[in-house]
Design a protein around this motif. Structure first.
Motif, mmCIF file in Angstrom:
data_model
loop_
_atom_site.group_PDB
_atom_site.id
_atom_site.type_symbol
_atom_site.label_atom_id
_atom_site.label_comp_id
_atom_site.label_asym_id
_atom_site.label_seq_id
_atom_site.Cartn_x
_atom_site.Cartn_y
_atom_site.Cartn_z
ATOM 1 N N GLY A 211 0.833 -1.196 0.024
ATOM 2 C CA GLY A 211 -0.083 0.033 0.075
ATOM 3 C C GLY A 211 0.906 1.185 0.051
ATOM 4 O O GLY A 211 2.127 1.244 0.553
ATOM 5 N N ALA A 212 0.569 2.374 -0.551
ATOM 6 C CA ALA A 212 1.120 3.512 -0.579
ATOM 7 C C ALA A 212 1.552 4.272 0.630
ATOM 8 O O ALA A 212 2.538 4.990 0.656
ATOM 9 C CB ALA A 212 0.613 4.385 -1.639
ATOM 10 N N LYS A 213 0.727 4.293 1.743
ATOM 11 C CA LYS A 213 1.051 4.769 2.935
ATOM 12 C C LYS A 213 2.281 4.563 3.451
ATOM 13 O O LYS A 213 2.926 5.360 3.713
ATOM 14 C CB LYS A 213 -0.110 4.397 3.913
ATOM 15 N N TYR B 185 2.578 12.802 4.932
ATOM 16 C CA TYR B 185 3.835 13.413 4.398
ATOM 17 C C TYR B 185 4.522 14.255 5.500
ATOM 18 O O TYR B 185 5.613 14.165 5.550
ATOM 19 C CB TYR B 185 3.700 14.176 3.050
ATOM 20 N N ASN C 165 -5.809 14.313 -2.969
ATOM 21 C CA ASN C 165 -6.463 14.213 -1.914
ATOM 22 C C ASN C 165 -6.053 15.323 -0.855
ATOM 23 O O ASN C 165 -4.746 15.314 -0.409
ATOM 24 C CB ASN C 165 -6.141 12.736 -1.223
ATOM 25 N N ASP D 124 2.592 11.464 -5.445
ATOM 26 C CA ASP D 124 1.744 10.412 -5.204
ATOM 27 C C ASP D 124 0.673 10.336 -6.096
ATOM 28 O O ASP D 124 -0.163 11.085 -6.264
ATOM 29 C CB ASP D 124 1.306 10.713 -3.685
ATOM 30 N N ALA E 154 -1.821 7.927 -6.082
ATOM 31 C CA ALA E 154 -2.698 6.963 -5.607
ATOM 32 C C ALA E 154 -4.230 7.172 -6.442
ATOM 33 O O ALA E 154 -4.975 5.979 -6.399
ATOM 34 C CB ALA E 154 -3.076 7.142 -4.187
ATOM 35 N N TYR E 155 -4.370 8.440 -6.764
ATOM 36 C CA TYR E 155 -5.817 8.533 -7.616
ATOM 37 C C TYR E 155 -5.828 8.569 -9.144
ATOM 38 O O TYR E 155 -6.814 8.874 -9.581
ATOM 39 C CB TYR E 155 -6.522 9.576 -7.028
ATOM 40 N N LYS F 119 -7.721 2.543 -3.966
ATOM 41 C CA LYS F 119 -8.643 3.185 -4.567
ATOM 42 C C LYS F 119 -8.862 2.675 -6.080
ATOM 43 O O LYS F 119 -10.027 2.882 -6.439
ATOM 44 C CB LYS F 119 -8.289 4.755 -4.219
ATOM 45 N N ARG G 81 -4.349 -4.785 0.471
ATOM 46 C CA ARG G 81 -3.122 -4.404 0.669
ATOM 47 C C ARG G 81 -2.007 -4.735 -0.495
ATOM 48 O O ARG G 81 -1.355 -5.558 -0.400
ATOM 49 C CB ARG G 81 -2.350 -4.547 2.097
ATOM 50 N N TYR H 65 -13.142 12.752 -4.872
ATOM 51 C CA TYR H 65 -13.265 13.942 -3.648
ATOM 52 C C TYR H 65 -13.961 15.288 -4.171
ATOM 53 O O TYR H 65 -13.469 15.643 -5.381
ATOM 54 C CB TYR H 65 -12.169 14.038 -2.862
HETATM 55 C C1 PLP Z 1 -5.364 6.382 0.213
HETATM 56 C C2 PLP Z 1 -4.322 6.925 -0.168
HETATM 57 C C3 PLP Z 1 -2.993 6.337 -0.471
HETATM 58 C C4 PLP Z 1 -2.854 4.920 -0.348
HETATM 59 O O1 PLP Z 1 -2.928 4.132 0.799
HETATM 60 P P1 PLP Z 1 -2.762 2.995 0.899
HETATM 61 O O2 PLP Z 1 -1.711 2.568 1.748
HETATM 62 O O3 PLP Z 1 -2.510 2.216 -0.342
HETATM 63 O O4 PLP Z 1 -4.002 2.039 1.203
HETATM 64 C C5 PLP Z 1 -1.858 6.978 -0.702
HETATM 65 N N1 PLP Z 1 -1.795 8.425 -0.880
HETATM 66 C C6 PLP Z 1 -2.974 9.068 -0.584
HETATM 67 C C7 PLP Z 1 -3.191 10.495 -0.966
HETATM 68 C C8 PLP Z 1 -4.342 8.452 -0.407
HETATM 69 O O5 PLP Z 1 -5.431 9.273 -0.150
#
Ligand code: PLP
Length: 410
Positions: free
Chosen positions: A107-109, A135, A187, A215, A217-218, A249, A257, A347
């Motif tokens: 996951g990117a977080k 961040y 986001n 990032d 992610a979207y 997403k 994950r 969003y």
């Molecule tokens: C949801 C989100 C992520 C991704 O999170 P995961 O760990 O992949 O679930 C990454 N960056 C942003 C800005 C997000 O909103």
């Protein structure tokens, strides 16, 4: 005596979504019969695609046999997934990356939080404001962000405000900064960046020797063909940018994950004596030490979204959410709200009425319409006076929430 990492103590101990939950629970305790609809948290709601489910079952069955069993996998991820990523997410956009530049993550977080380990603690950082809190908080934890002032800003962080006045396009800084975080589609604001604007950032980075953490992610929500899906669509970006992707997403993987990070071999950072060190082998080294890979089953699940059926199925779910977004945009605008985003991202960023702060409006709508949104100020000082609505609900709940808001404002 163990001494605590006191940078952690500088972090506000309240997490935005915990604060929201507390207020919603207080409301529910007083109004036990009312059902509250949340258009707040950024989690998906629709089930996994059938192609993904099939791949998960198949991978689990393989693991049940002695020939098919897999233990630790490659730290960087399985070839089958890294190859599918190159072939589907990059080659069609004319981006030629090497398999060794792709790192599968959980996951990117994790990676957006961890990547800052590759650079010294005394680098300067810049962020757009409002921003995904990971961040900044990950930089606070290692002491790079300085102190939080009364204005909600950290002393060593350069903020680039994004608001209605500048059309949510951050101004290129007038001074140099070592590291910049960008997130597009964004986001929380749901806004996007054009190729032209992104090119300015890449040129700024090349000119100032700045590292960009991008990032994406979207990116799967982008509808407009002119909007870049990857920073590597911009010439020169592979010298200055690391990019994060997530299936959360894209394909509803918030519970499964899996995602990936691109660390191009040309991205470097300097030693104090000016020697240039490529970050790709450092990240590989870091992952081998601290990360034992994403589960085989999750990686097979991710691979399945690149099959023809998988592509079609995840597209259908994204379209479903984006239908919510357009209904929300239409209704909120009819009701007189100034709204942004919602066209290439799930969003909607809405301006609160003149006299309402983010939190005041949040509470008024909770008590008046029984609908939950996210106060914009939770994403940074420039988010004050805005709230975020998410399109991740079901059609039924979203429509009902909109009806309630309409009734409430009458
Ligand atoms: C949801 C989100 C992520 C991704 O999170 P995961 O760990 O992949 O679930 C990454 N960056 C942003 C800005 C997000 O909103």
């Amino acid at each position: 005596m163990a001494l605590v990492n006191d940078h952690f103590l500088k972090l506000p101990n309240n997490y935005l979504f915990a604060d929201i939950a507390k207020k919603v629970n207080a409301f529910k305790a007083m109004h036990p019969k009312v059902n509250v609809i949340s258009l707040g948290i950024g989690d998906v709601t629709q089930p996994l695609a059938p192609a993904v489910i099939e791949a998960i079952h198949k991978a689990a069955d393989e693991m049940a046999t002695s020939q098919g069993f897999r233990g630790y996998g490659p730290e960087q991820g399985y070839d089958f997934l890294r190859e599918a990523i190159l072939k589907n997410d990059f080659l069609p956009r004319g981006i030629h990356l090497d398999k060794d530049e792709v790192f599968i993550n959980d996951g990117a977080k994790s990676d957006t939080g961890n990547i800052q380990e590759l650079v010294r603690w005394d680098n300067s950082i810049g962020v757009t404001d409002p921003i995904y809190p990971v961040y900044i908080d990950s930089n606070v934890m290692i002491g790079r962000a300085g102190w939080k002032g009364d204005d909600g800003r950290w002393s060593n962080v350069m903020y680039m405000p994004c608001n209605a006045e500048n059309g949510f396009v951050p101004q290129i800084p007038d001074r140099r900064v070592d590291i910049i975080y960008l997130c597009y589609p964004n986001n929380p604001t749901g806004t996007v960046i054009s190729k032209e604007e992104l090119r300015k950032w890449v040129n700024y980075a090349l000119h100032n020797d700045t590292l960009i953490f991008y990032d994406a992610a979207y990116q799967a929500y982008i509808k407009d063909d002119e909007i870049p899906h990857s920073i590597y669509e911009i010439r020169g970006a592979r010298k200055c940018a690391i990019e994060f992707h997530s299936y959360s997403k894209t394909a509803g993987f918030t519970g499964v994950r899996c995602g990936y990070t691109i660390v191009p071999k040309d991205v470097t950072a300097a030693t104090l004596t000016g020697e240039r060190i490529p970050l790709n082998p450092l990240w590989y080294r870091r992952q081998c030490t601290k990360f034992n890979g994403t589960s085989y089953i999750s990686q097979r699940a991710a691979e399945a979204i690149y099959t023809p059926e998988g592509k079609q199925q995840i597209r259908a779910t994204i379209d479903y959410y984006m239908q919510n977004a357009s209904r929300m945009l239409q209704t909120l605008r009819q009701l007189g709200f100034e709204c942004y985003g919602g066209e290439n991202a799930p969003y909607i960023w809405a301006k609160t009425p003149e006299t309402s702060s983010s939190w005041k409006f949040f509470e008024e709508m909770l008590y008046g319409a029984h609908v939950v949104c996210t106060p914009g100020v939770g994403f940074g000082p420039a988010g004050e006076g805005y709230v975020r609505f998410t399109a991740f609900g079901s059609h039924e709940k979203t429509d009902e929430a909109l009806d309630r808001i309409r009734q409430w404002l009458k």
